[in-house]
Structures are given as structure tokens and as C-alpha cells.
Design a protein around this motif. Structure first.
Motif, PDB file in Angstrom:
ATOM      1  N   PRO A 265       6.817   4.324   0.097  1.00 41.64           N
ATOM      2  CA  PRO A 265       6.746   5.784   0.246  1.00 41.64           C
ATOM      3  C   PRO A 265       6.719   6.513  -1.096  1.00 41.64           C
ATOM      4  N   MET A 266       6.303   7.775  -1.046  1.00 39.08           N
ATOM      5  CA  MET A 266       6.249   8.633  -2.223  1.00 39.08           C
ATOM      6  C   MET A 266       6.749  10.031  -1.858  1.00 39.08           C
ATOM      7  N   ILE A 267       7.455  10.659  -2.764  1.00 40.72           N
ATOM      8  CA  ILE A 267       7.747  12.091  -2.669  1.00 40.72           C
ATOM      9  C   ILE A 267       6.706  12.767  -3.557  1.00 40.72           C
ATOM     10  N   TRP A 268       5.667  13.346  -2.924  1.00 41.48           N
ATOM     11  CA  TRP A 268       4.471  13.768  -3.643  1.00 41.48           C
ATOM     12  C   TRP A 268       4.728  14.932  -4.603  1.00 41.48           C
TER      13      TRP A 268
ATOM     14  N   TYR B 146       0.846  -1.197   0.000  1.00 44.21           N
ATOM     15  CA  TYR B 146       0.000   0.000   0.000  1.00 44.21           C
ATOM     16  C   TYR B 146       0.874   1.237   0.000  1.00 44.21           C
ATOM     17  N   TYR B 147       0.257   2.360  -0.316  1.00 44.74           N
ATOM     18  CA  TYR B 147       0.955   3.638  -0.231  1.00 44.74           C
ATOM     19  C   TYR B 147      -0.033   4.704   0.194  1.00 44.74           C
ATOM     20  N   THR B 148       0.489   5.869   0.596  1.00 44.93           N
ATOM     21  CA  THR B 148      -0.343   6.922   1.186  1.00 44.93           C
ATOM     22  C   THR B 148      -0.120   8.276   0.518  1.00 44.93           C
ATOM     23  N   TRP B 149       0.540   8.302  -0.637  1.00 47.51           N
ATOM     24  CA  TRP B 149       0.895   9.549  -1.308  1.00 47.51           C
ATOM     25  C   TRP B 149       1.804  10.413  -0.413  1.00 47.51           C
ATOM     26  N   ALA B 150       2.590   9.756   0.415  1.00 44.71           N
ATOM     27  CA  ALA B 150       3.469  10.464   1.357  1.00 44.71           C
ATOM     28  C   ALA B 150       4.696   9.610   1.634  1.00 44.71           C
TER      29      ALA B 150
ATOM     30  N   ALA C 194      15.449  18.525 -12.215  1.00 45.13           N
ATOM     31  CA  ALA C 194      16.371  19.249 -11.339  1.00 45.13           C
ATOM     32  C   ALA C 194      16.363  18.674  -9.927  1.00 45.13           C
ATOM     33  N   ALA C 195      15.187  18.196  -9.483  1.00 48.46           N
ATOM     34  CA  ALA C 195      15.076  17.641  -8.126  1.00 48.46           C
ATOM     35  C   ALA C 195      15.444  16.162  -8.070  1.00 48.46           C
ATOM     36  N   TRP C 196      15.489  15.501  -9.220  1.00 47.66           N
ATOM     37  CA  TRP C 196      15.616  14.045  -9.264  1.00 47.66           C
ATOM     38  C   TRP C 196      16.866  13.487  -8.578  1.00 47.66           C
ATOM     39  N   PRO C 197      18.022  14.132  -8.685  1.00 43.98           N
ATOM     40  CA  PRO C 197      19.198  13.570  -8.005  1.00 43.98           C
ATOM     41  C   PRO C 197      18.996  13.369  -6.508  1.00 43.98           C
ATOM     42  N   GLN C 198      18.155  14.199  -5.888  1.00 44.29           N
ATOM     43  CA  GLN C 198      17.913  14.039  -4.449  1.00 44.29           C
ATOM     44  C   GLN C 198      17.095  12.777  -4.170  1.00 44.29           C
ATOM     45  N   LEU C 199      16.168  12.435  -5.079  1.00 42.92           N
ATOM     46  CA  LEU C 199      15.437  11.181  -4.924  1.00 42.92           C
ATOM     47  C   LEU C 199      16.354   9.990  -5.182  1.00 42.92           C
ATOM     48  N   GLU C 200      17.226  10.113  -6.185  1.00 43.40           N
ATOM     49  CA  GLU C 200      18.193   9.044  -6.458  1.00 43.40           C
ATOM     50  C   GLU C 200      19.103   8.792  -5.263  1.00 43.40           C
ATOM     51  N   ALA C 201      19.441   9.867  -4.543  1.00 45.67           N
ATOM     52  CA  ALA C 201      20.389   9.771  -3.433  1.00 45.67           C
ATOM     53  C   ALA C 201      19.875   8.914  -2.290  1.00 45.67           C
ATOM     54  N   THR C 202      18.567   8.640  -2.261  1.00 42.05           N
ATOM     55  CA  THR C 202      18.034   7.761  -1.200  1.00 42.05           C
ATOM     56  C   THR C 202      18.529   6.333  -1.369  1.00 42.05           C
ATOM     57  N   GLY C 203      18.943   5.982  -2.579  1.00 48.46           N
ATOM     58  CA  GLY C 203      19.385   4.613  -2.854  1.00 48.46           C
ATOM     59  C   GLY C 203      18.249   3.636  -3.041  1.00 48.46           C
ATOM     60  N   LEU C 204      16.994   4.121  -2.974  1.00 52.56           N
ATOM     61  CA  LEU C 204      15.838   3.253  -3.138  1.00 52.56           C
ATOM     62  C   LEU C 204      15.583   2.969  -4.618  1.00 52.56           C
ATOM     63  N   ARG C 205      14.941   1.838  -4.903  1.00 52.17           N
ATOM     64  CA  ARG C 205      14.465   1.586  -6.268  1.00 52.17           C
ATOM     65  C   ARG C 205      13.469   2.690  -6.605  1.00 52.17           C
ATOM     66  N   LEU C 206      13.600   3.274  -7.799  1.00 57.28           N
ATOM     67  CA  LEU C 206      12.962   4.565  -8.031  1.00 57.28           C
ATOM     68  C   LEU C 206      12.002   4.531  -9.216  1.00 57.28           C
ATOM     69  N   GLY C 207      10.748   4.927  -8.923  1.00 53.91           N
ATOM     70  CA  GLY C 207       9.729   5.020  -9.955  1.00 53.91           C
ATOM     71  C   GLY C 207       9.635   6.420 -10.517  1.00 53.91           C
TER      72      GLY C 207
ATOM     73  N   SER D 178      14.016  15.911   5.565  1.00 56.59           N
ATOM     74  CA  SER D 178      13.140  15.141   6.450  1.00 56.59           C
ATOM     75  C   SER D 178      12.330  14.104   5.677  1.00 56.59           C
ATOM     76  N   ASP D 179      11.678  14.546   4.587  1.00 54.31           N
ATOM     77  CA  ASP D 179      10.861  13.616   3.806  1.00 54.31           C
ATOM     78  C   ASP D 179      11.703  12.528   3.156  1.00 54.31           C
ATOM     79  N   LEU D 180      12.850  12.902   2.632  1.00 53.08           N
ATOM     80  CA  LEU D 180      13.705  11.922   1.974  1.00 53.08           C
ATOM     81  C   LEU D 180      14.246  10.905   2.973  1.00 53.08           C
ATOM     82  N   GLN D 181      14.557  11.373   4.197  1.00 51.51           N
ATOM     83  CA  GLN D 181      15.029  10.451   5.232  1.00 51.51           C
ATOM     84  C   GLN D 181      13.908   9.511   5.662  1.00 51.51           C
ATOM     85  N   GLN D 182      12.674  10.053   5.780  1.00 50.17           N
ATOM     86  CA  GLN D 182      11.528   9.204   6.112  1.00 50.17           C
ATOM     87  C   GLN D 182      11.326   8.123   5.056  1.00 50.17           C
ATOM     88  N   ALA D 183      11.393   8.529   3.807  1.00 48.18           N
ATOM     89  CA  ALA D 183      11.205   7.569   2.718  1.00 48.18           C
ATOM     90  C   ALA D 183      12.239   6.450   2.785  1.00 48.18           C
TER      91      ALA D 183
END
Length: 553
Positions: free
Chosen positions: A345-348, A325-329, A389-402, A356-361
Motif C-alpha cells: 500500500p501507499m499513502i499517496w 505490485y502497488y496501485t498508488w493507493a 508533520a504528517a509522518w508520525p501518523q504513517l509511523e503509527a501503522t507499525g508497517l515498514r516505512l518507505g 480510513s486510509d491508514l487502517q486500509q494500509a
């Protein structure tokens, strides 16, 4: 239980099969008499509807597409893709990079000795050859149409010039088609197989390199078109060719022509125009060791989109049996994750690209969903450039990325998703899969067969997106709701339940769909009648059907 074999045999429509269909998985190994390895069995393929299912079902150990890329085909487990630089047009930085990224061996120019092929002189091919060598891949010579063994012929001239300039050629790919005699019946098979063997022996004697027979079939190609042998003759010819090749230690691989039929040709494919396995296809499968007893491939995991609607949501989520499941968060939204259920998790939107959000994810999951409907002004509302422009920060989580989950038009050239994916590729950004949303429109909800129309439209959309990007898909929002911006149109609840079952069955036949999530668990105020639980926290017919589907996974 309905299996993929039933579907491929044409006995049942992909839109109406029941959930739980099995998928072909692992590949057995093969050995020649005496324990020596047999040449690897392969096939020439191109993108058609259900090609992923057919390729997996065939049991082929390898395949090629006459291109440096997969042609949007999903490579099955235990199967290898081999790229080709078919013509000089493929000799671009992008084409060579695609080839290097897609395989470990590279096939050279396709039929350079033919005006309808690469159409190159030996000296032209030798001049271009360093670009192919620069990939560092194991390298096959140009694939001539015929006469590879002839002194002073095209291949002989190329190999002589390549040797004089110190160029590298690691193996010789060949094509071969039978003579007109094979059309007369099974009595001609032995002579045709002997003729092929003589040709292979002559080529190997001339160049002393391993051989790949990359096109072989029971089809006679002529100026006026093609003629195929009788199906039973095709099948017996395949069996005897394979047995002969197993006795030639220098033949490393062979590939039948072809997986699916060539438009306008009388040929010998493994599957016919109705996606039904042919007589020769059954023999190929038998030689490959493919069968219904192989381990099944996992179907798409059923999930749900939800939010904290009250204490009952925890029990409801557990009772559905949802796999995820997911919560849009980036967080659970105070929901307790049940055993055997995964939170994603999602970065909405842009406001959520925070430490904070990236660490939570990163703390809450192993996979991350990108921005929610950035193509809508009332949702994440981002341009492709701002998302990149924001994508490298999502990549930096190391998570599989949609990728960002667009509301619509994910398949449209120049659309939001297409622009984002092109920019990501050029910037070297990572995208591991494509999340999508699909909802009905008023035309579908007004049709006589809502379930059939909706299932067909949904499958067509998924196939179009997968064909464009070649990545796994997650369908993260779908239901029979038409978001009109005013009074939303919602299908009757029993129709929703029937559609959910049909959609699950259809996606079970699409190996590139990894997960799906229904919208939604609790009721959404502007789409009442589409949720698993109603406003009184009572399970709906959709919820009952969802739980029955989830129990099978």
C-alpha cells in the motif's frame, strides 16, 4: 550462470551481466587447532564503487571505516561494523550517537602520537575520554602509530593517567607495518612475523589487556610514500600472520589494510582499482571461508505499478509472475492479488492521511510507501515540513516505512528528499528505506546506445542516493520515458525490453536495492509503448521479457 565472482574478476561489465547473479551471504565460523577460537578476521574499508559487493565477497567478519559511521557502506550478513572516534572533531553529540547506534565496541583516537593523525597529547586524550566512556560501549584505547610497548611512551603515559583517574579501557588496538626487509622477498617473512609476535607479546605483557591488531599489511610506509611487497609475498605473509595470531589467546581481532586501494599509494588491498580480487585477497577469502558455494543473497524482487484497467488486469498481473505490485493507493484498487505476489500500500498525498486510509494500509500489507512525488506540483505537492508533520501518523501503522518517493534529485544536498531526511533524523522520525523514481531524459533517448546510457545513468543515481543516506532502496518507477510536459518521448518497445533486462541485471549487483517496479502493467495514455500490455490487452515484448525475468526469482 554469471556470478558475482565473475563480475569482481573483471570478466564482464556490471551493466551487461545476465539476471540471476549469485551474491555471497553467510559467514562460516573459524577455529584454531585444538578447537580454540581464532581471532576474528577483519578489514579497513571506505566507500568506493562496488564496496558493498567487495566487502560481502571478502568474507570479513568485521570492518571499520576510521569513522563513527559506516561511510554509507551496507554491512553484510554475518559481518560486524566497529565505529571509531578518530579525532577530537568526531567528539560531537551526533558522532557519539552514531557510534552508539552502529556497534557494540568503539575504537579510540586514531594515531594520536602522529601529527597527521588525531595529534593529541596523552593528557588531552585522557581529558576527553569520559565522552567516549559515556557511550557505554566496549572501549579500545587510542590507536598509536608505534612503540606501544615503550615505558614512558605515548600509550604508556595515557594508560597510566587513565588508571589514576579511574578511566575505563577494555582492550588495546594496535597497528603494525613490516620493515624494509620484507621487500626483499619471501625469505624475510618468518623474521617479520616473529617481529610482530614479539611486539604483541610486549604490549600484552605491559598492559595485560586483550589486543586488536586493527591495521596490518605488507606495506612499508615512509616519508617519501609507500612500498608494497610482491603480491605473492603479501599473500604468504597474510597466511603466516594469521597462523601466528591464532596461537595468541589474548588477540581478539585483526584487520588487513585494506579492502580497496588507497589513492596514490603502493599498497596491498584485497581488491584492486578495477574491483578485481588480488592475490592477497584470494588468501583472505580462503582464510575467511568465503566461496561460491555459500548461500546466495536474494536479488531485488521484480514488481509492477498498476491500476484497475478492466477485468483483464487480474489475469495479466498473474501471468507476469510479478513478486509484488502497488496501485498508488492504500487499497488493491479492486485487483485480485495472485498467489505468491504481495500487495504494497501507499499513502499517496496529504488527502490520504486519514484514519480510513491508514487502517486500509495496515490491513493490506506489511510495508508502506510514503507520499508520491511530493516534489511535483501535479502530484502529492508537499513541502518537506508538511510531510514531516504528517509522518508520525504513517509511523503509527507499525508497517515498514518507505520515505516519500521523489520524482528526481534524491541525491542532491538541500533537495526535497535531503531536507526531509535531515528533518526526520533531527525529529527522531523513522524511515526504513528509500523509494525512488528514475526515467530517461531526451539526451539518453537520443544517444547511440540507449540501453547502455540508460543503465549507467540509473546505476549512478542509485549509488549516489544510497551513498547519501545509507538505507535500502526500492526503485518503484522506471522505464525509458522522458516526461517533457508536452509530447512525452518514449523509446521503441524493443529497446525498452532490452533496457529492462539490463537494468535487472545491474540491480542484481547492487545489494542495497531490495525491489524494483516497472512503469507500468497497463498502458498509460501519455506514455504508450512502455507497458507490459497494450491497449488491446495483448502482452508486449516488454511484458514477455518481464515474465522471463520474474520466472528466475
Amino acid at each position: 550462470m554469471v556470478t558475482r565472482r565473475t563480475v569482481l574478476n573483471g570478466a564482464i561489465s556490471v551493466a551487461t551481466v545476465v539476471a540471476g547473479s549469485t551474491l555471497i551471504g553467510a559467514r562460516p565460523t573459524s577455529a584454531a587447532p585444538g578447537g580454540t577460537a581464532r581471532p576474528l578476521h577483519g578489514v579497513g574499508a571506505w566507500y568506493t564503487q562496488y564496496v558493498d559487493l567487495m566487502l560481502s565477497d571478502s568474507g570479513a567478519a568485521w570492518y571499520f571505516t576510521w569513522a563513527p559511521h559506516h561511510d554509507w557502506i551496507t554491512t553484510p550478513d554475518g559481518c560486524e561494523f566497529v565505529p571509531m572516534i578518530a579525532t577530537a572533531d568526531d567528539l560531537t553529540a551526533a558522532g557519539l550517537q552514531q557510534a552508539a547506534d552502529s556497534g557494540t565496541a568503539l575504537l579510540g583516537f586514531q594515531k594520536p602520537d602522529d601529527a597527521t593523525g588525531a595529534n593529541l597529547t596523552p593528557s588531552q586524550a585522557v581529558k576527553l575520554w569520559p565522552q567516549l566512556e559515556s557511550t557505554g560501549m566496549r572501549l579500545g584505547a587510542p590507536v598509536v602509530r608505534a612503540n606501544a610497548h615503550v615505558a614512558g611512551g605515548w600509550l604508556d603515559s595515557f594508560m597510566t593517567a587513565a588508571a589514576s583517574k579511574g578511566r575505563r579501557v577494555d582492550f588495546i588496538p594496535l597497528t603494525w607495518s613490516p620493515s624494509e626487509a620484507l621487500l626483499s622477498g619471501a625469505g624475510a617473512i618468518a623474521g617479520e612475523v616473529a617481529s610482530l609476535k614479539s611486539y604483541l607479546e610486549a604490549v600484552h605483557a605491559r598492559f595485560g589487556r586483550p589486543i586488536w591488531l586493527v591495521e596490518v599489511g605488507a606495506v612499508l610506509w615512509g616519508q617519501s610514500g609507500s612500498q608494497a611487497a610482491d603480491p605473492a609475498v603479501q599473500a604468504q605473509f597474510l597466511v603466516e600472520v594469521e597462523a601466528m595470531l591464532a596461537g595468541l589467546s589474548y588477540v581478539e581481532r585483526w584487520a588487513w589494510f585494506s579492502l580497496s586501494p588507497l589513492a596514490g599509494a603502493d599498497d596491498a588491498p584485497l581488491y584492486d582499482a578495477n574491483n578485481v580480487v588480488t592475490t592477497v585477497g584470494e588468501e583472505f577469502r580462503a582464510l575467511a571461508g568465503a566461496g561460491e558455494t555459500e548461500p546466495p543473497q536474494e536479488p531485488a524482487s521484480p514488481g509492477i505499478g498498476t491500476w484497475f484497467s478492466g477485468p483483464a488486469v487480474n489475469t495479466q498481473l498473474a501471468d507476469t509472475g510479478a513478486a509484488w505490485y502497488y496501485t498508488w493507493a492504500s487499497h488493491h484498487d479492486w485487483i485480485t492479488t495472485p498467489p505468491d505476489c504481495e500487495f504494497v500500500p501507499m499513502i499517496w498525498g496529504p488527502a490520504n492521511v486519514t484514519a480510513s486510509d491508514l487502517q486500509q494500509a495496515a490491513a493490506n500489507g506489511t510495508t508502506l510507501l510514503g507520499f508520491n512525488e511530493p516534489d511535483r506540483s501535479d502530484q502529492a505537492n508537499m513541502t518537506p515540513a508538511s510531510a514531516l508533520a504528517a509522518w508520525p501518523q504513517l509511523e503509527a501503522t507499525g508497517l515498514r516505512l518507505g520515505a516519500p518517493g521523489c520524482a528526481s534529485d534524491g541525491h542532491v544536498p538541500g533537495g526535497w528528499l535531503d531536507t526531509f531526511m535531515s528533518g526526520a533524523a533531527s525529529a527522531g522520525r523513522r524511515v526504513d528505506f528509500i523509494p525512488l523514481h528514475w526515467y530517461a531524459n531526451n539526451a539518453i533517448l537520443g544517444s547511440a546506445d540507449i540501453v547502455g546510457a540508460a543503465t549507467t545513468a540509473m546505476v549512478q543515481y542509485l549509488e549516489a542516493v544510497h551513498q547519501r543516506y545509507g538505507l535500502p532502496l526500492w526503485l518503484t518507477e522506471f522505464s525509458l520515458v522522458s516526461w517533457t510536459g508536452g509530447t512525452n518521448q518514449v523509446a521503441e518497445i524493443g529497446v525498452q525490453a532490452d533496457f529492462l533486462e539490463a537494468a535487472d541485471a545491474a540491480m542484481a549487483q547492487l545489494p542495497f536495492v531490495e525491489r524494483w517496479a516497472w512503469f507500468s502493467l497497463p498502458p498509460f495514455e501519455t506514455a504508450l509503448g512502455a507497458s507490459l500490455y497494450d491497449q488491446q490487452d495483448i502482452i508486449t515484448p516488454i511484458g514477455t521479457r518481464f515474465a522471463a525475468i520474474a520466472a528466475k526469482y
